[in-house]
Design an enzyme around this catalytic site. Structure first.
Site, PDB file in Angstrom:
ATOM      1  N   GLY A  38       0.777  -1.251   0.000  1.00 44.84           N
ATOM      2  CA  GLY A  38       0.000   0.000   0.000  1.00 44.84           C
ATOM      3  C   GLY A  38       0.795   1.281   0.000  1.00 44.84           C
ATOM      4  N   ASP A  97      -4.634   2.232  11.000  1.00 44.27           N
ATOM      5  CA  ASP A  97      -6.025   1.863  11.289  1.00 44.27           C
ATOM      6  C   ASP A  97      -6.055   1.410  12.752  1.00 44.27           C
ATOM      7  OD1 ASP A  97      -8.664   1.060  11.096  1.00 44.27           O
ATOM      8  OD2 ASP A  97      -8.255  -0.728   9.919  1.00 44.27           O
ATOM      9  N   LYS A 125      -7.066   6.701  10.607  1.00 46.90           N
ATOM     10  CA  LYS A 125      -8.520   6.610  10.810  1.00 46.90           C
ATOM     11  C   LYS A 125      -8.861   6.959  12.239  1.00 46.90           C
ATOM     12  CE  LYS A 125      -9.901   3.103   7.575  1.00 46.90           C
ATOM     13  NZ  LYS A 125     -10.493   1.773   7.380  1.00 46.90           N
ATOM     14  N   PHE A 146     -13.909   2.788   4.871  1.00 43.92           N
ATOM     15  CA  PHE A 146     -12.930   2.036   4.098  1.00 43.92           C
ATOM     16  C   PHE A 146     -12.543   2.846   2.871  1.00 43.92           C
ATOM     17  CE2 PHE A 146     -11.067  -1.158   1.413  1.00 43.92           C
ATOM     18  CZ  PHE A 146     -10.279  -1.857   2.326  1.00 43.92           C
ATOM     19  N   ARG A 159      -5.710   0.350  -6.445  1.00 48.18           N
ATOM     20  CA  ARG A 159      -4.474   0.983  -5.958  1.00 48.18           C
ATOM     21  C   ARG A 159      -4.001   2.104  -6.873  1.00 48.18           C
ATOM     22  NH1 ARG A 159      -2.342  -2.218  -1.823  1.00 48.18           N
ATOM     23  NH2 ARG A 159      -2.449  -4.463  -2.119  1.00 48.18           N
TER      24      ARG A 159
END
Ligand code: IMP
Ligand code: MG
Length: 185
Positions: A38, A97, A125, A146, A159
């Site tokens: 990511g 997260d 988040k 999300f 992505r």
């Protein structure tokens, strides 16, 4: 899909992050460690805004399936790392997260002898943290939704988007149709 951060907003955010890293930089060379997969877009944009000497390495981690993190399912691969003894390390990930991924990798890098490990994430988040540590540098705080794009995926898709967007149930259904048919319908 709803755009949360445009490409322009992301570019401004990366400028701010790079300024912050540069201003807190110690004398030692910096080893940037990106978390695959990511962080690749963020790492590519960030390192081009840093002053040398900068080294780059990657680790791999995966903790979630679909749209939710499964506690205790973190897998890590650290075998691409160079010798970190005495190094100043900047760990770079896409999103904080629960924080379990960042915590585990920060610990692992410390055990490999890094002199200092700081961490940087593009997104954090709100209200999700399950660990005591926080990232040292945060690009954007976002609500508990999300998100995909700019490196972040849903089951391997999205992505490549230049922006960050939240995912609706219809987008999730579309990913499943594409995976089942081998291409868009
Ligand atoms: P944590 O260990 O719970 O902090 O999870 C961090 C990892 O979960 C990130 O590196 C992402 O790969 C993934 N992740 C968490 N939230 C999202 C999201 O909203 N979209 C895509 N990936 C996410
Ligand atoms: Mg990740």
């Amino acid at each position: 899909m709803r755009i949360l951060l445009t490409a322009e907003q992301l570019a401004e955010g990366i400028d701010r992050l790079a300024d912050a890293v540069r201003s807190e930089r110690a004398v030692r060379p910096l080893t940037v460690v990106g978390v695959l997969t990511g962080s690749i877009v963020l790492v590519a944009d960030l390192i081009r805004r840093l002053d040398g000497p900068v080294r780059l390495s990657m680790v791999w981690a995966s903790s979630y399936r679909g749209t939710s993190t499964t506690a205790g399912s973190l897998e890590m691969r650290l075998d691409l790392l160079p010798d970190l003894t005495g190094q100043e390390v900047l760990l770079v990930d896409d999103i904080f997260d629960t924080g379990r991924t960042l915590e585990a990798i920060v610990d692992a890098l410390g055990r490999r002898g890094a002199a200092r490990v700081r961490s940087l994430v593009l997104l954090r988040k709100s209200g999700r943290a399950e660990v005591a540590i926080q990232p040292d540098f945060v690009g954007f705080d976002i609500p508990d939704v999300f998100v995909v794009g700019y490196g972040l995926d849903y089951n391997g898709s999205y992505r490549h988007l230049p922006h960050v967007a939240s995912l609706d149930p219809s987008d999730i259904a579309a990913v499943h149709r594409i995976h089942e048919s081998g291409g868009p319908q």
